[in-house]
Design an enzyme around this catalytic site. Structure first.
Site, PDB file in Angstrom:
ATOM      1  N   MET A   1       0.755  -1.246  -0.001  1.00 47.89           N
ATOM      2  CA  MET A   1      -0.131  -0.080  -0.139  1.00 47.89           C
ATOM      3  C   MET A   1       1.070   1.429   0.078  1.00 47.89           C
ATOM      4  O   MET A   1       1.133   1.651   0.983  1.00 47.89           O
ATOM      5  CB  MET A   1      -0.869   0.120   1.241  1.00 47.89           C
ATOM      6  CG  MET A   1      -1.827  -1.334   1.268  1.00 47.89           C
ATOM      7  SD  MET A   1      -2.878  -1.388  -0.171  1.00 47.89           S
ATOM      8  CE  MET A   1      -3.987  -0.150   0.461  1.00 47.89           C
ATOM      9  N   CYS A   2       1.161   1.657  -1.137  1.00 44.49           N
ATOM     10  CA  CYS A   2       1.933   3.018  -1.113  1.00 44.49           C
ATOM     11  C   CYS A   2       3.463   2.809  -0.805  1.00 44.49           C
ATOM     12  O   CYS A   2       4.096   1.794  -0.309  1.00 44.49           O
ATOM     13  CB  CYS A   2       1.573   4.165  -0.512  1.00 44.49           C
ATOM     14  SG  CYS A   2      -0.247   4.434  -0.564  1.00 44.49           S
ATOM     15  N   ARG A   3       4.527   3.733  -1.662  1.00 45.89           N
ATOM     16  CA  ARG A   3       5.616   3.859  -1.470  1.00 45.89           C
ATOM     17  C   ARG A   3       5.987   5.305  -1.137  1.00 45.89           C
ATOM     18  O   ARG A   3       5.274   6.358  -1.923  1.00 45.89           O
ATOM     19  CB  ARG A   3       6.443   3.316  -2.683  1.00 45.89           C
ATOM     20  CG  ARG A   3       6.318   2.002  -2.891  1.00 45.89           C
ATOM     21  CD  ARG A   3       7.338   0.952  -2.168  1.00 45.89           C
ATOM     22  NE  ARG A   3       6.503   0.500  -0.985  1.00 45.89           N
ATOM     23  CZ  ARG A   3       6.854  -0.298   0.021  1.00 45.89           C
ATOM     24  NH1 ARG A   3       7.931  -0.822  -0.513  1.00 45.89           N
ATOM     25  NH2 ARG A   3       6.244  -0.618   0.956  1.00 45.89           N
ATOM     26  N   ASN A 115       1.968   5.219   4.637  1.00 43.56           N
ATOM     27  CA  ASN A 115       2.083   3.816   3.665  1.00 43.56           C
ATOM     28  C   ASN A 115       1.477   2.852   4.517  1.00 43.56           C
ATOM     29  O   ASN A 115       2.096   2.452   5.620  1.00 43.56           O
ATOM     30  CB  ASN A 115       3.544   3.672   3.546  1.00 43.56           C
ATOM     31  CG  ASN A 115       3.880   2.081   2.999  1.00 43.56           C
ATOM     32  OD1 ASN A 115       2.805   1.573   2.622  1.00 43.56           O
ATOM     33  ND2 ASN A 115       4.876   1.643   3.085  1.00 43.56           N
TER      34      ASN A 115
END
Length: 294
Positions: A1-3, A115
């Protein structure tokens, strides 16, 4: 989930840190190497940066994938900054908030990114949301879990907490209210970086007295990248990195950070009394002065 990624150091073009490295944030949007949850981060992106002489950062955010935005490629080539925070997004839930839900979130001198994901969202955090002033809830940029986490952090910052304290206490409160949440938070004011590793990967690269990068994963294969242990608060400046194990609400936490040595040095404003078992200052590895590999 996201960086996500934060940087403090000498002025650099945004693209040199985000686009040019072989495994930079631009590539992590579609081919991350260490992401534990999700595979593609194409639900928006953003970058916030500080201009010389102005403590309030500017932002550029979009709803689409970073690789499809030619304007950002051009912007990254010419805009330079000595401090930035950037993120590529994999949305927890589909929503209509668009650009407003893309990190970094901002208020005053601060930039923030999350994140992870909140377990049981949104009901799980209803009690914590009720602790916020109504005006802060009504002024949230978006209705996503990350925006509420930011509101909780910001409420602590406005109440006088230092950056590291605000992140640590928020993580512990949210983890208690929503067990199983992933809470890798990243915050900067342009001078210091605070971050938490709680459920996903976090790394840092530092060049003594000159620059520090904190990121979800390394943007190249430099052997000086160091992984942050899970359930740890990181506080960094251009000269120092401090790691503090966070209290484990599910069981005993380790008494020290593996691979680090004790020292009296610390980053101002990052002690977390009552929320951590110990703090260790990590000696900055001697990293040759060089730009990210292209």
């Amino acid at each position: 989930m996201c960086r996500h990624l934060a940087y403090v150091g000498p002025g650099e073009p945004l693209g040199r840190l985000l686009v040019e490295p072989p495994h930079g944030l631009h590539r992590q949007a579609w081919a991350p190497r260490h992401q534990r949850y999700g595979t593609v981060n194409a639900d928006g992106f953003g970058v916030g940066w500080y201009a010389e002489g102005d403590p309030v950062p500017g932002r550029y955010r979009r709803t689409g994938p970073i690789w499809g935005d030619q304007s950002f490629a051009d912007l990254g080539r010419v805009v330079r900054s000595g401090a930035l925070l950037a993120a590529v997004r994999d949305a927890t839930l589909a929503g209509a908030d668009g650009e407003a839900a893309a990190a970094p979130f901002a208020a005053g001198t601060w930039l923030f990114s999350h994140n992870g994901a909140i377990a049981g969202w949104p009901r799980s955090l209803a009690p914590l949301a009720g602790t916020l002033p109504a005006a802060e809830l009504l002024s949230m940029e978006a209705r996503c879990d990350s925006a509420l986490v930011w509101a909780l952090v910001l409420n602590r910052l406005r109440g006088g907490d230092e950056e590291g304290q605000a992140l640590a206490d928020t993580v512990l409160d949210v983890a208690a209210a929503a067990p199983g949440s992933r809470l890798n938070l990243l915050l900067t004011n342009g001078e210091v970086i605070a971050a938490t590793a709680w459920g996903d990967t976090l790394w840092y690269l530092t060049e003594p007295g000159r620059r520090t990068v904190v990121a979800s994963e390394p943007y190249d294969d430099d052997p000086h990248w160091q992984e942050v242990p899970d359930r740890t608060l990181l506080a960094a400046s251009r000269t120092d990195v401090l790691l503090t194990p966070l209290k484990d609400i599910d069981g005993p936490a380790p008494s020290s950070v593996p691979g680090s040595s004790t020292s009296g040095a610390s980053v101002p404003g990052t002690a977390v009394p009552g929320t951590a078992l110990s703090s260790t200052s990590v000696p900055s590895a001697s990293v040759p002065s060089k730009e990210p590999r292209t």
